[in-house]
Structures are given as structure tokens and as C-alpha cells.
Design an enzyme around this catalytic site. Structure first.
Site, PDB file in Angstrom:
ATOM      1  N   CYS A 365       0.851  -1.063  -0.065  1.00 28.81           N
ATOM      2  CA  CYS A 365      -0.042   0.133   0.098  1.00 28.81           C
ATOM      3  C   CYS A 365       0.988   1.150   0.034  1.00 28.81           C
ATOM      4  CB  CYS A 365      -0.924   0.043   1.159  1.00 28.81           C
ATOM      5  SG  CYS A 365      -2.622   0.722   1.045  1.00 28.81           S
ATOM      6  N   HIS A 492      -3.556  -5.134   0.637  1.00 34.42           N
ATOM      7  CA  HIS A 492      -3.011  -5.607   1.750  1.00 34.42           C
ATOM      8  C   HIS A 492      -3.188  -7.008   1.694  1.00 34.42           C
ATOM      9  CE1 HIS A 492      -2.538  -1.804   3.989  1.00 34.42           C
ATOM     10  NE2 HIS A 492      -3.527  -1.231   3.252  1.00 34.42           N
ATOM     11  N   GLU A 494      -1.625  -9.110   3.391  1.00 32.64           N
ATOM     12  CA  GLU A 494      -1.669  -9.851   4.798  1.00 32.64           C
ATOM     13  C   GLU A 494      -3.058 -10.325   5.364  1.00 32.64           C
ATOM     14  OE1 GLU A 494      -1.029  -6.617   4.030  1.00 32.64           O
ATOM     15  OE2 GLU A 494      -1.398  -5.285   5.732  1.00 32.64           O
TER      16      GLU A 494
HETATM   17  N1  GLN Z   1      -1.816   6.541   2.997  1.00 31.06           N
HETATM   18  C1  GLN Z   1      -1.919   5.990   1.847  1.00 31.06           C
HETATM   19  C2  GLN Z   1      -3.401   6.001   1.129  1.00 31.06           C
HETATM   20  O1  GLN Z   1      -4.340   6.479   1.707  1.00 31.06           O
HETATM   21  C3  GLN Z   1      -1.861   4.375   1.955  1.00 31.06           C
HETATM   22  C4  GLN Z   1      -2.428   3.732   2.983  1.00 31.06           C
HETATM   23  C5  GLN Z   1      -2.206   2.417   3.586  1.00 31.06           C
HETATM   24  O2  GLN Z   1      -0.946   2.139   3.572  1.00 31.06           O
HETATM   25  N2  GLN Z   1      -3.003   1.931   4.046  1.00 31.06           N
HETATM   26  O3  GLN Z   1      -3.697   5.713   0.280  1.00 31.06           O
END
Ligand code: GLN
Length: 646
Positions: A365, A492, A494
Site C-alpha cells: 500500500c 493488503h 496480509e
Molecule cells: N496513506 C496511503 C493512502 O491512503 C496508504 C494507505 C495505507 O497504506 N493503508 O492511500
């Protein structure tokens, strides 16, 4: 429907979740609206629910899929109706009926975990609701398991029961009488301590479970079974004779393998909240699952990203040096997700280090966004390349806000839950790791994304966006083809990793970090339709787990045989237990149900073949199989050949 209520006493963090719909007394609608300092990590579900990380434990341990409704918070209730206690009861009853294990119909037993510690004022409406609820469903349908702590005073080394006595008294005072007492402690409870607890807490000794420290969590199901914790609960719920014996063979073999792991794989986790390991709990678990599949002992080096920055070099050179030494000593680098601009420069430096030094890298992310910014700055020479999250005036906005919904209404702009990613580059590493499937569904939690206007330039400079959404506008997976393993994912992964089904990209990171990636990615003889379905044992343990549930595996380890079969590998030949494996899988492949049934009777749900003694069970079948197998395999392989058309 039967209910098991799990409460906690004395202190939080005793591990209620690793034993078994969670109630969350925090005054929020979900965990996503709290800072990780207040609420550990947020766990994201398929439906986009941002919930307490306890729900992650349930999903991982039980391999089930929960929904946002499985997490009640005070905020959700207050917003709905004034009759709080009724609403809580209705909520529980409604959610208990929703299947979570992929089977039809509701489960037989619903586990309700009461968050916080008995006595917390936030929990009061929930406790009152549960008292009323237990009366309503009546005896025999409601079992209260209270998890408490039995500390040891170092001076005398005595196990102290008083804190547990107090918390049970408090629980009773509120109207809930524990049926089962689970005591966390460093060592097994002494018999005299159990007697004392029984006497003062009014719980029979047979219903007191000693949950002492074990080397890894896979031991816990066996620990509970050995002490007949399941019997205690079944007695209270009148389910004796109906419920099956708990099947813990798989956990036992995993615990054993885990205990025996020696060779380390070091992963530098370059993040922000490194003081709180809970903040990255799911990432940590996903790393563990993958390390386990590669037969490596996971060592995570927590590197606070700010410590890698030039400012730290000036202010505290020792801290700076220590952070860089950790990073350089690691076999692989992981930059997890995050929000806000603190430590961004440090993460960029870590990504640059991994890219330039061929160190395996996984960016999740924010970690993927960091990789893009770093690449643009260093390779494309766009010095002020940035995300508009950190610099809204940047001339080179490589990462921008791309909400799916309203641009003005912040609360609704998060892209949450399951979304589909299509592979665009055949044969790229991540596609192979996912089993050459056309698409994958992974969970998301972000607002910002790679700016599609820069994608052609980034690709011309060597960065490959190998996975995109259905519109082709949202970049989901990036790879650096010239690098041994440099992968970034906007989602994500995970959250969907399971102990026996490690996440593909995590597996890639760990395999690359311990020199197993080539073996893992090697094609399995696709040109020969029969060979494609046979994995032969080699000394190196290599597992390929695909998103669609299929898995191929090459290993001597008994555990993988079991996993592999559950995941529909057609044929696997193990050097150590060839005979048994061969017979079983061929029977399964040929769908000879009647013979398979006999096999299943011998080994109820688990096919652990580490012991020759068990292999003897197969011997009577051997002459028959040796005679019949060759023609059957030929027929079968022709049949598969015609079917797949490959
Ligand atoms: N801050 C970034 C976004 O909002 C990444 C978010 C995250 O890593 N969950 O896109």
C-alpha cells in the site's frame, strides 16, 4: 443456536482471540477511525469492514470469512436505537445466523468475545445485554469462559490467585457466572493453585484450564485439548456426544515444525509505529506463515524509518548507524502500509537501498507508493516527485487521491475491502506466485494511488505495472523485472494470509530472501500434462500456494503433504513416505471414494506421514495398486489432457 461468551479479567492482551462475533466497547463505529496508538492495528475484512484485530485472529485460526457485522461497537449501537441492550441482543442473534465458513446454514455455536477487561465502564451496556441474553437463551445454551491472569511473584515464585479471584467476583457482581476459567500464566498451574481457584471462584477444577506460555501459538489448540477444555464447554452446552473430537493433528505438526526451525530469515520492517508490534500484527503473521512454508525461522528487525533519515544522522548518529546496520543486515526489506508524512523519507531511502542492492523488497500500500516515488526521483530524475498526501503542491504528483466515491466527503473516500486485480504481464513473478491465475481478489484500505498519467513514463523507465484493476486506471501490482524480487502491491495481502495458505507475495519475499525463489517459480513441467501434476520430493522445502486455492509442493515434510492434498494437488511423491503418499493421492485423483473412505477412517482428517508406522496401513493395498496403477494413470492422464486442452 448455542453461545460461548469469552470475557477477560485482570489485564487485556491475555489471548482470548487465539483460543476462539467480537463486541468492542470503544465509542467508535469502527477501528479505522482510531489511531493505531489507541487501537493497535486495524484489520480489514472482505466487505471493507475496518475491525478490531481480534477478528483477524479468528479468521486466521479458523480460516473463516467474517463481515463487519461480526464486530459490534458501542458507536454502531448508539447510532441505531436508544434501547441499547435490546439492540445488542438482536445484533448477536442476527449475526450468529450468518454462515462464515463457506458452508450452508448457520454454525452450531457462536463465540462472543467481550472486549476490554471486566470492570471497564465502556463495557457496561454490553454486560447487561449479555446477562439478559444468557437468561433468555437459558441454561445449556450459554457458556461463559473467563480468561484471567495468574501472575508469579518473583521473590517467592508463587502463583498468585488473588487477581483472578477479584475479577471473577466482579464478573459475578455484574450477573455473569463463569463456567470455565482459563488462566494465563508463565508455567503450568500447580494442582494446589487450581484447588484454590476452584474453591474461591466456584468453578470445578475440571473446568479450570491452565494456559501457560508455549514457544509458539500453534501449541495452543493441543494445550486446550490435552486439558479437555472442549469437554468442559461441551458439558455446559449439552453437546457431549454430538460434537466431533477436536482435530489438532495439523496444529501439532505445525507446532513441531515451528519449534524445530533453526535457519533464520531476517526481514527489516521499515515502518512508523515500530514501538507497537501490534500495529503490524497481520503483516507479522503473514511473514510468519510464509517463513514457515520456506522452513525458515522468521526474525523481524524493526527499523523506525525516521532513524534512517539525514536528520537523525545529525541529531543522534548512533541511532542512525544502528538503523542502517539493521537494514543492511536483513535478507529482505518490507515497507508496510501507513498514513501521514512522518518517516516517509526514511522509507524512500530503504526502498532505494533494496532496489540498488538487489535486496528482496515488498512494499504494501503506502510501501508501493513509496517505491514509485523513489523510482521517479532517482531513476527518472524527478526530484520533487511525491504523493499529494504529503505535498499537495508538488509539480510531479506521482501518487494522487483517486477516490471511488465522493472527492469532498472524506469519510467515504477510502477504498475499502475486496477489489479485483487483473494480471497484465504473463509470466511476471507475482502472477507466477499466484499460480498464473487471471486475476486475484485482495483487500484494500487506501485513498491514494499511482497517478495513471505517469504510468507510461514509469514503464518506459523500467518499472512494470503487472496488475491493474478492471478499468486499467488503478495500478495494483508493480515489479522491477531487472531485480531479483522487487514487488509493490496497492492492496493488503496480509489480511488473507492463513497459516497453511501463505499469501503469494509474502511467500515470494521470504523465498527470495532465503534463496528459494527460483525453485518456487520454476515451471512444473507444463509441457507434459501428466508431469505437470506430479511434484517430486527434493531436499529443499518449496511450496507454491495459489490464490485459487491450488497448491503445489515439493518437500520431505509430512505437514505439507496434508496441506497439499487439501489444496487439490493431483500427485505428490515424497521420498520419505513415497508409498503412502502415492497410494492416497492416486486414489483421491481417481476419485475411488470407497477406498478413500477407508483411508479417511485410518487418518480421520489429517494425513501426517512422517512415521513409517502409519505407512504400514497402506501395505495391504500395495500389491493391488502396483498392478492396477499404471493403466489407470495412463487413462487418467489422457482424460486430464483432453479436459484441459493444454
Ligand atoms: N496513506 C496511503 C493512502 O491512503 C496508504 C494507505 C495505507 O497504506 N493503508 O492511500
Amino acid at each position: 443456536m448455542k453461545y460461548v461468551l469469552v470475557t477477560g479479567g485482570v489485564v487485556s492482551g491475555l489471548g482470548r482471540g487465539s483460543q476462539q462475533a467480537a463486541l468492542d466497547p470503544y465509542l467508535n463505529t469502527d477501528a479505522g477511525t482510531m489511531s493505531p496508538f489507541e487501537h493497535g492495528e486495524v484489520f480489514v475484512l472482505d466487505d471493507g469492514g475496518e475491525v478490531d484485530l481480534d477478528l483477524g485472529n479468528y479468521e486466521r485460526f479458523l480460516d473463516i470469512k467474517l463481515t463487519r457485522d461480526n464486530n459490534i461497537t458501542t458507536g454502531k449501537i448508539y447510532q441505531v436505537v436508544p434501547h441499547i441492550t435490546d439492540a445488542i441482543q438482536e445484533w448477536i442473534e442476527r449475526v450468529a445466523m450468518v454462515p462464515v465458513d463457506g458452508m450452508e446454514g448457520p454454525a452450531d455455536v457462536c463465540v462472543i468475545e467481550l472486549g476490554g477487561t471486566i470492570g471497564d465502564i465502556e463495557s457496561m451496556p454490553f454486560i447487561e445485554a449479555l446477562v439478559q441474553f444468557s437468561c433468555r437463551v437459558g441454561p445449556g445454551n450459554f457458556c461463559i469462559v473467563h480468561v484471567s491472569l495468574v501472575p508469579v511473584l518473583n521473590v517467592v515464585g508463587e502463583q498468585k490467585t488473588k487477581p483472578t479471584q477479584h475479577s471473577v467476583r466482579e464478573l459475578r457482581g455484574l450477573g455473569l457466572t463463569p463456567d470455565v476459567l482459563v488462566c494465563r500464566s508463565t508455567s503450568p498451574l500447580g494442582e494446589n493453585v487450581k484447588q484454590k481457584l476452584s474453591q474461591f471462584c466456584h468453578v470445578q477444577t475440571t473446568n479450570i484450564v491452565s494456559l501457560y506460555d508455549v514457544p509458539n501459538t500453534w501449541h495452543i489448540p493441543c494445550l486446550l485439548k490435552d486439558q479437555k477444555a472442549h469437554d468442559a464447554i461441551l458439558r455446559v452446552l449439552n453437546l457431549q456426544g454430538i460434537a466431533r473430537e477436536p482435530m489438532v493433528d495439523e496444529w501439532t505438526s505445525m507446532a513441531k515444525i515451528c519449534d524445530g526451525l533453526r535457519d533464520p530469515v531476517r526481514i527489516a520492517m521499515v515502518g512508523k509505529y515500530t514501538g507497537l508490534s501490534d500495529s503490524y500484527l497481520s503483516v507479522l503473521k503473514a511473514l510468519l506463515h510464509a517463513s514457515f512454508a520456506c522452513h525458515r525461522k522468521l526474525v523481524v528487525d524493526w527499523v523506525p524509518s525516521v532513524d534512517l533519515e539525514d536528520n537523525t544522522k545529525k541529531a543522534s548518529p548512533d541511532v542512525y548507524e544502528a538503523a542502517w546496520n539493521l537494514l543492511k543486515g536483513a535478507n529482505g526489506v518490507l515497507v508496510p502500509g501507513g498514513f501521514g508524512d512522518r518517516g516517509i523519507q526514511g522509507k524512500i531511502l530503504a526502498a532505494k537501498y533494496a532496489r540498488e542492492n538487489d535486496v528482496p523488497f515488498l512494499g504494501i500500500c503506502l510501501g508501493m507508493q513509496i517505491a514509485v516515488i523513489e523510482f521517479a526521483r532517482d531513476v527518472m530524475n524527478l526530484q520533487d516527485a511525491n504523493s499529494t498526501e504529503f505535498d499537495c503542491d508538488t509539480k510531479n504528483p506521482l501518487v494522487i487521491l483517486m477516490p471511488e466515491g465522493s472527492k469532498t466527503h472524506m469519510g467515504g473516500t477510502m477504498r475499502l475491502g475486496l477489489r479485483r486485480t487483473y494480471f497484465h504481464v504473463k509470466g511476471c513473478k507475482s502472477a507466477k506466485l499466484y499460480g498464473n491465475v487471471k486475476y486475484v481478489d485482495e483487500r484494500h484500505r487506501h485513498r491514494y494511488e499511482v497517478n495513471p498519467d505517469f504510468v507510461p513514463k514509469l514503464e518506459r523507465s523500467g518499472l512494470a505495472f503487472v496488475g491493474k484493476d478492471e478499468s486499467g486506471r488503478r495500478m495494483e501490482i508493480l515489479e522491477l523485472p531487472s531485480h531479483p524480487y522487487y514487488v509493490g502491491v496497492q492492496f493488503h495481502p496480509e489480511f488473507k494470509s492463513r497459516p497453511t495458505k501463505p499469501s503469494a507475495v509474502f511467500l515470494g519475499l521470504i523465498a527470495a530472501s532465503c534463496g528459494q525463489l527460483d525453485a518456487l517459480l520454476k515451471p512444473q513441467g507444463r509441457e507434459n500434462p501428466f508431469a505437470a501434476k506430479v511434484a517430486t520430493s527434493i531436499s529443499l522445502a518449496v511450496t507454491k500456494v495459489y490464490q485459487n486455492g491450488h497448491m503445489t509442493c515439493m518437500t520431505n515434510a509430512s505437514y505439507y503433504l496434508r496441506t497439499t492434498m487439501a489444496c487439490k494437488l493431483d500427485i505428490l511423491v515424497l521420498s520419505t513416505t513415497t508409498v503412502r503418499a502415492f497410494c492416497f493421492i492416486v486414489l483421491q485423483e481417481l476419485q475411488w471414494k470407497s477406498l478413500l473412505w477407508d483411508f479417511n477412517k485410518e487418518w480421520p482428517a489429517h494425513f501426517v506421514c512422517s512415521k513409517w508406522s502409519r505407512a504400514c496401513n497402506v501395505v495391504p493395498l500395495l500389491p493391488f495398486l502396483l498392478l492396477c496403477l499404471p493403466p489407470l494413470i495412463v487413462v487418467k492422464s489422457f482424460w486430464s489432457f483432453g479436459r484441459s486442452g493444454s
